[in-house]
Scaffold this active site. Structure first.
Site, PDB file in Angstrom:
ATOM      1  N   SER A  89       0.922  -1.326   0.079  1.00  0.00           N
ATOM      2  CA  SER A  89       0.001  -0.041  -0.109  1.00  0.00           C
ATOM      3  C   SER A  89       0.862   1.303  -0.072  1.00  0.00           C
ATOM      4  O   SER A  89       2.198   1.193   0.403  1.00  0.00           O
ATOM      5  CB  SER A  89      -0.810  -0.061   1.077  1.00  0.00           C
ATOM      6  OG  SER A  89      -1.722  -1.132   1.286  1.00  0.00           O
TER       7      SER A  89
HETATM    8  N1  SAM Z   1      -0.322  -5.034   4.116  1.00  0.00           N
HETATM    9  C1  SAM Z   1       0.257  -5.276   3.143  1.00  0.00           C
HETATM   10  C2  SAM Z   1       1.702  -4.617   2.900  1.00  0.00           C
HETATM   11  O1  SAM Z   1       2.114  -4.046   3.715  1.00  0.00           O
HETATM   12  O2  SAM Z   1       2.517  -5.052   2.069  1.00  0.00           O
HETATM   13  C3  SAM Z   1      -0.349  -4.963   1.599  1.00  0.00           C
HETATM   14  C4  SAM Z   1      -1.488  -5.895   1.591  1.00  0.00           C
HETATM   15  S1  SAM Z   1      -2.202  -6.076   0.175  1.00  0.00           S
HETATM   16  C5  SAM Z   1      -2.729  -4.486  -0.333  1.00  0.00           C
HETATM   17  C6  SAM Z   1      -3.594  -7.049   0.376  1.00  0.00           C
HETATM   18  C7  SAM Z   1      -3.124  -8.526   0.875  1.00  0.00           C
HETATM   19  O3  SAM Z   1      -4.376  -9.215   1.291  1.00  0.00           O
HETATM   20  C8  SAM Z   1      -2.689  -9.239  -0.369  1.00  0.00           C
HETATM   21  O4  SAM Z   1      -1.377  -9.862   0.029  1.00  0.00           O
HETATM   22  C9  SAM Z   1      -3.607 -10.316  -0.616  1.00  0.00           C
HETATM   23  O5  SAM Z   1      -3.198 -11.644  -0.915  1.00  0.00           O
HETATM   24  C10 SAM Z   1      -4.093 -10.587   1.133  1.00  0.00           C
HETATM   25  N2  SAM Z   1      -5.415 -10.963   1.259  1.00  0.00           N
HETATM   26  C11 SAM Z   1      -6.555 -11.127   0.297  1.00  0.00           C
HETATM   27  N3  SAM Z   1      -7.546 -11.833   0.894  1.00  0.00           N
HETATM   28  C12 SAM Z   1      -7.213 -12.359   2.016  1.00  0.00           C
HETATM   29  C13 SAM Z   1      -7.710 -13.091   3.169  1.00  0.00           C
HETATM   30  N4  SAM Z   1      -8.765 -13.570   3.158  1.00  0.00           N
HETATM   31  N5  SAM Z   1      -6.901 -13.391   4.273  1.00  0.00           N
HETATM   32  C14 SAM Z   1      -5.459 -13.216   4.217  1.00  0.00           C
HETATM   33  N6  SAM Z   1      -4.932 -12.355   3.388  1.00  0.00           N
HETATM   34  C15 SAM Z   1      -5.665 -11.958   2.120  1.00  0.00           C
END
Ligand code: SAM
Length: 214
Positions: free
Chosen positions: A62
C-alpha cells in the site's frame, strides 16, 4: 541522485506531516522501517513515492500515506496486541510492530507469506507472528486483539473479526460494494454486544478473498 534517507525524509515531510498524520509514534515507525527492503530491487528507487507498488502474485504494497493513516486510526499503545489481515510484503506489519507489543499477521497466499517471513526475520523483527490462511476467519488462537487492521477490501465486516476484537478494541477495515473501491471504516467494540462504526475516507484496495469476503 537522491539517497534513500533523503527520499524517506521527503515522504515524512510531504506525504505524512504535510497531510494529516500527527501521531509521533506513527511518524517514528514510518521513519524507522526501510520500505525499500519490502519491494523488488528494480522498484527500490520508488519505495518512498506516495503510491502503491506491485509485489508478487498480482498484489500490492500500500501507499505510505495509507499505511500511516490506517496505523494512526488504530490508536495503538505500546502494550497492544494487533491482528493484521493481508501480510503482503510484510511492510505494514513491520510498521505496526514498532508501535505495538506484538503483531499477528495472516496472509492467504503461501508464497507471499513465506517471502514476508524471511524478509522480516532477516531485518530482525522479533514480535511479528505470521500465519497462512483465510483472514476473514481472523486468527482465533491469539484473540482477543486490541486492534485489528484489514489491508484488503471487504464486502462487509467479517463476523469473526468483530468477535476477536477485545472490549475497547478498534478494527480498521476497507468495506465496499465494489471489490476495488471502498470506504475505510473504524469499528470500536464498546461492550460485548455494542459496536460503533465511523466512516473515515474513501480508499482503493485489492479484494479480501475468503469465506466471509469476496
Ligand atoms: N499489508 C500489506 C503490505 O504491507 O505489503 C499489503 C497488503 S495487499 C494490499 C493485500 C493482501 O491481502 C494481499 O497480499 C492479499 O493476498 C491478501 N489477502 C486477500 N484476501 C485475504 C484473506 N482472506 N486472508 C488473508 N490475506 C488476504
Amino acid at each position: 541522485m537522491k539517497t534513500v534517507n533523503h527520499r524517506r525524509d521527503i515522504m515524512i515531510r510531504e506525504h505524512l506531516l504535510g497531510r494529516d498524520i500527527r501521531d509521533p509514534a506513527v511518524i517514528r515507525a514510518m521513519r524507522e522501517v526501510p520500505r525499500e527492503a519490502f519491494v523488488a530491487d528494480e522498484l527500490a528507487a520508488f519505495a518512498y513515492d506516495d503510491h502503491p507498488l506491485d509485489i508478487a502474485e498480482g498484489q500490492t504494497i500500500s501507499q505510505p500515506y495509507i499505511v500511516a493513516y490506517m496505523t494512526e486510526a488504530l490508536e495503538l499503545s505500546p502494550t497492544d496486541r494487533v491482528l493484521e489481515i493481508g501480510t503482503g510484503s510484510g511492510y505494514a506489519a513491520a510498521v505496526l510492530s514498532r508501535i505495538a507489543a506484538s503483531v499477528y499477521t495472516v496472509e492467504r497466499l503461501e508464497g507471499l507469506a513465506r517471502a514476508a517471513r524471511q524478509r522480516l526475520e532477516m531485518l530482525g523483527y522479533t514480535n511479528i507472528h505470521g500465519h497462512v490462511g483465510d483472514g476473514t476467519c481472523g486468527w482465533p488462537d491469539h484473540a482477543p486483539y486490541d486492534a485489528i487492521v484489514v489491508t484488503a477490501g471487504a464486502p462487509h465486516v467479517p463476523k469473526a473479526l468483530r468477535e476477536q476484537l477485545g472490549i475497547g478494541g478498534r478494527l480498521v477495515i476497507p468495506v465496499g460494494a465494489s471489490s476495488y473501491l471502498q470506504l475505510l471504516l473504524r469499528v470500536r467494540r464498546i461492550a460485548e454486544q455494542d459496536f460503533r462504526t465511523e466512516e473515515l475516507c474513501g480508499v482503493r484496495f485489492v479484494p479480501l478473498i475468503g469465506a466471509d469476503g469476496w
